[in-house]
Write an enzyme that holds these catalytic residues in place. Structure first.
Site, PDB file in Angstrom:
ATOM      1  CD  GLU A  63      -3.124   5.400   6.718  1.00  0.00           C
ATOM      2  OE1 GLU A  63      -3.102   5.440   5.476  1.00  0.00           O
ATOM      3  OE2 GLU A  63      -2.245   4.826   7.395  1.00  0.00           O
ATOM      4  CD  GLU A 117      -3.687  -2.375   7.194  1.00  0.00           C
ATOM      5  OE1 GLU A 117      -2.542  -2.585   6.767  1.00  0.00           O
ATOM      6  OE2 GLU A 117      -4.338  -1.366   6.904  1.00  0.00           O
ATOM      7  N   GLY A 130       2.332   2.157  10.901  1.00  0.00           N
ATOM      8  CA  GLY A 130       3.309   3.232  10.801  1.00  0.00           C
ATOM      9  C   GLY A 130       3.995   3.557  12.118  1.00  0.00           C
ATOM     10  CG  ASN A 147      -1.780   1.218   1.345  1.00  0.00           C
ATOM     11  OD1 ASN A 147      -1.813   2.048   0.433  1.00  0.00           O
ATOM     12  ND2 ASN A 147      -2.486   1.347   2.453  1.00  0.00           N
ATOM     13  CE  LYS A 193      -0.336   3.110   4.820  1.00  0.00           C
ATOM     14  NZ  LYS A 193      -0.258   3.204   6.274  1.00  0.00           N
ATOM     15  CG  HIS A 215      -5.993   1.927   5.124  1.00  0.00           C
ATOM     16  ND1 HIS A 215      -5.543   2.813   6.072  1.00  0.00           N
ATOM     17  CD2 HIS A 215      -4.993   1.030   4.938  1.00  0.00           C
ATOM     18  CE1 HIS A 215      -4.316   2.472   6.434  1.00  0.00           C
ATOM     19  NE2 HIS A 215      -3.960   1.392   5.766  1.00  0.00           N
ATOM     20  CB  SER A 263       4.909  -2.064  12.014  1.00  0.00           C
ATOM     21  OG  SER A 263       4.503  -0.740  12.335  1.00  0.00           O
TER      22      SER A 263
HETATM   23  P1  13P Z   1       2.852   0.281   7.719  1.00  0.00           P
HETATM   24  O1  13P Z   1       3.318  -1.021   7.124  1.00  0.00           O
HETATM   25  O2  13P Z   1       3.616   1.469   7.226  1.00  0.00           O
HETATM   26  O3  13P Z   1       2.725   0.199   9.194  1.00  0.00           O
HETATM   27  O4  13P Z   1       1.351   0.508   7.162  1.00  0.00           O
HETATM   28  C1  13P Z   1       0.448  -0.515   7.254  1.00  0.00           C
HETATM   29  C2  13P Z   1      -0.729  -0.164   6.443  1.00  0.00           C
HETATM   30  O5  13P Z   1      -1.491   0.712   6.793  1.00  0.00           O
HETATM   31  C3  13P Z   1      -0.944  -0.887   5.184  1.00  0.00           C
HETATM   32  O6  13P Z   1      -2.200  -0.626   4.664  1.00  0.00           O
END
Ligand code: 13P
Length: 259
Positions: A96, A162, A168, A8, A10, A94, A206
């Site tokens: 976010e 997640e 993150g 992803n 982002k 997601h 992560s």
């Molecule tokens: P990270 O791997 O950067 O923690 O992000 C996970 C994520 O949100 C994947 O969709």
């Protein structure tokens, strides 16, 4: 069961850097195979789809409009538009998007239907916050998010767990926490939906080269949704190699799908 790896990106990437990253991944057999995909910003899809044409590594989307039909929806990208660029998976809900764009089950149900109707494979993302986990609400929160699937889950279902507190942050959920929630999700789906032929639950939060083996070897973990590490060729390659190795040597302990 295979092990999916979805990167992803982002809201990251510029055209030249994207091109270089994909060119490197295409050289890696572990990355350029079915079951590996990169979810890229919508604006990058035309470039990415052109570069991945005829390759096994696929392009995916990070979101889709809840509106299926063309019309006056300023700023939106429909599922039919994504399908023109051979989009494979589309991430839905997601954390976010839930946090910054207020996506709720009503919107996600419409997005799910739009994606499905256009032949895209939805990946419903679920997960609790740290406060919710500390309050003992993690399963209840995830169950409420899974309700989108009622009456919708059919065919090969893909869900991503997640935990918000692991995204993150460098904090990975423990193997016990991951195993427990993945089993819970599969059991919930079996109890509450009818049509799923297979259920894959990916872990995200992560995931790095260093922990990929432990995470992907966990019972009921059918792949990884990788954020930051998917922007780094060597990290993403190692995660894909780990997934491929585990497919070859098989370790899945999936919940029995017999109802
Ligand atoms: P990270 O791997 O950067 O923690 O992000 C996970 C994520 O949100 C994947 O969709």
């Amino acid at each position: 069961m295979d092990k999916l790896v979805i990167g992803n990106w982002k809201m990251n990437g510029r055209r030249a850097a994207n091109h270089a990253l994909l060119a490197a991944l295409l050289q890696e057999p572990a990355c350029n195979r079915r079951g590996v995909s990169v979810a890229v910003p919508a604006l990058a899809l035309a470039d990415v789809a052109a570069q991945l044409a005829g390759q096994a590594l696929s392009a995916s989307a990070q979101d889709v409009s809840q509106f299926a039909d063309d019309g006056a929806y300023t700023g939106e990208v429909s599922a039919a538009m994504l399908a023109e660029y051979s989009v494979d998976f589309v991430l839905l809900g997601h954390s976010e998007r839930r946090q910054y764009f207020g996506e709720d089950n009503r919107v996600l149900a419409a997005k799910y239907d739009a994606a499905h109707a256009a032949g895209l494979r939805p990946v419903l993302c679920v997960g609790e916050t740290l406060a919710e986990r500390e309050a003992g609400q993690d399963e209840a929160v995830v169950a409420a998010q899974l309700e989108v699937l009622i009456g919708r889950a059919d065919g090969d279902l893909v869900i991503a767990y997640e935990p918000v507190w692991a995204i993150g942050t460098g904090k990975v959920a423990t193997i016990e926490q991951i195993a427990a929630m993945h089993a819970y999700i599969k059991q919930w789906v079996l109890r509450n939906t009818k049509g799923a032929v297979s259920i894959r639950v990916l872990y995200g939060g992560s995931v790095k080269a260093e922990n990929a083996d432990a995470v992907l070897s966990t019972p009921n973990v059918d792949g990884a949704l990788v954020g930051g590490a998917s922007l780094d060729v060597s990290a993403f390659r190692k995660i894909c190699e780990t997934a491929e190795k585990l497919i070859k040597y098989g370790n899945s302990q999936d919940v029995n799908l017999d109802r």
